[in-house]
Design an enzyme around this catalytic site. Structure first.
Site, PDB file in Angstrom:
ATOM      1  N   ARG A 241     -12.706  -9.767   2.885  1.00  0.00           N
ATOM      2  CA  ARG A 241     -11.859  -9.184   4.136  1.00  0.00           C
ATOM      3  C   ARG A 241     -13.039  -9.384   5.243  1.00  0.00           C
ATOM      4  NH1 ARG A 241      -7.767  -7.905   1.871  1.00  0.00           N
ATOM      5  NH2 ARG A 241      -5.556  -7.013   3.349  1.00  0.00           N
TER       6      ARG A 241
ATOM      7  N   ARG B 214       0.827  -1.146   0.116  1.00  0.00           N
ATOM      8  CA  ARG B 214       0.040   0.162  -0.203  1.00  0.00           C
ATOM      9  C   ARG B 214       0.884   0.890  -0.010  1.00  0.00           C
ATOM     10  NH1 ARG B 214      -2.851  -2.821   5.425  1.00  0.00           N
ATOM     11  NH2 ARG B 214      -4.185  -4.149   4.223  1.00  0.00           N
TER      12      ARG B 214
ATOM     13  N   ARG C 218     -10.059   4.048   6.177  1.00  0.00           N
ATOM     14  CA  ARG C 218      -8.830   3.149   5.977  1.00  0.00           C
ATOM     15  C   ARG C 218      -8.428   3.392   4.217  1.00  0.00           C
ATOM     16  NH1 ARG C 218      -6.462  -1.544   7.465  1.00  0.00           N
ATOM     17  NH2 ARG C 218      -6.522  -3.064   5.307  1.00  0.00           N
TER      18      ARG C 218
END
Ligand SMILES: Nc1nc2c(ncn2[C@@H]2O[C@H](COP(=O)(O)OP(=O)(O)O)[C@@H](O)[C@H]2O)c(=O)[nH]1
Ligand SMILES: Nc1ncnc2c1ncn2[C@@H]1O[C@H](COP(=O)(O)OP(=O)(O)O)[C@@H](O)[C@H]1O
Length: 205
Positions: free
Chosen positions: A155, A51, A144
């Site tokens: 997830r 990321r 996020r």
């Protein structure tokens, strides 16, 4: 003499587990910052893309699947798991590097990783960090802003299983519901107090 005291002060590692987006990295980064020279992070391997801001060798060892599979085949890992379409794993070196310095080794692994580590001789303290609810978790994951919609959904699917399994008797030493961050951090510090003291006293002596 030195060897004997080193063995007495050898702290137990800590496994932090819990759904993606629940606050594990936030809590462990706080521990690493507040207790310099006490904790060390076990840097896992992964095949997922970095990321923005993540550093190879610090956050993860980022590898392609072929390279990681080769290392798995040669027995370099304590445990590995497939999560949300990517491979993750704890190498023997990652843990040894931290433990050789006499630090408390923190591992961030999914619940399958917890079960594999239970079969090893690591003997860590097992901590599960849980969200107050699946809705709050979804908000945090979206807030996020690191995942695609598809990854958020996979997830959340894994999170539902984790939220059920974390209460299995004997699996975790403590389950912390991370609602208020400061309160959760207090609880985490208090579970780890004995190990923290061992290292701090070892540093002084
Ligand atoms: N079994 C295992 N799981 C890991 C390892 N490293 C990270 N994970 C888990 O993989 C999942 C996804 O991690 P990541 O992609 O960093 O996403 P994040 O947890 O949402 O920041 C999380 O549940 C981590 O705890 C590892 O070495 N082994
Ligand atoms: N107690 C909390 N209250 C509100 N937001 C939180 C709390 N703990 C963590 N967060 C936020 O939730 C998001 C996911 O946290 P993160 O530490 O990345 O989770 P994990 O490592 O478990 O995937 C981050 O944006 C973080 O700032």
């Amino acid at each position: 003499m030195y060897l004997i005291s080193f063995q007495i002060f050898r702290p137990r590692p800590v496994v932090l587990s819990g759904p993606s987006g629940t606050g594990k990295s936030t809590l462990l980064k706080k521990l690493l910052k507040d207790y310099k020279g006490v904790f060390g992070f076990s840097v896992s391997h992964t095949t997922r893309d970095p990321r923005p801001g993540e550093v190879d060798g610090k956050d993860y060892h980022f590898r392609n699947r072929e390279a990681m599979q080769e290392d798995i085949d040669t027995g370099e890992f304590i445990e590995t798991d497939e999560f949300s379409g990517n491979l993750y794993g704890t190498s023997k070196c990652a843990v040894q590097d931290v433990r050789a310095k006499g630090l408390i080794c923190i591992l961030d692994v999914d619940i399958a990783g917890v079960r594999h580590i239970k079969e090893s001789d690591l003997d860590p303290i097992y901590v599960s960090i849980q969200p107050p609810s699946i809705e709050v978790l979804e908000e945090r994951l979206r807030g996020r802003a690191t995942e695609t919609e598809e990854k958020i959904q996979s997830r959340l699917e894994a999170a539902r299983i984790d939220m059920e399994e974390c209460n299995e008797p004997g699996l975790f030493d403590i389950v912390i519901v991370n609602d208020d961050l400061d309160e959760s951090y207090e609880k985490l510090q208090s579970v780890l107090k004995e190990e923290i003291m061992k290292v701090q006293q070892g540093i002084k002596s």
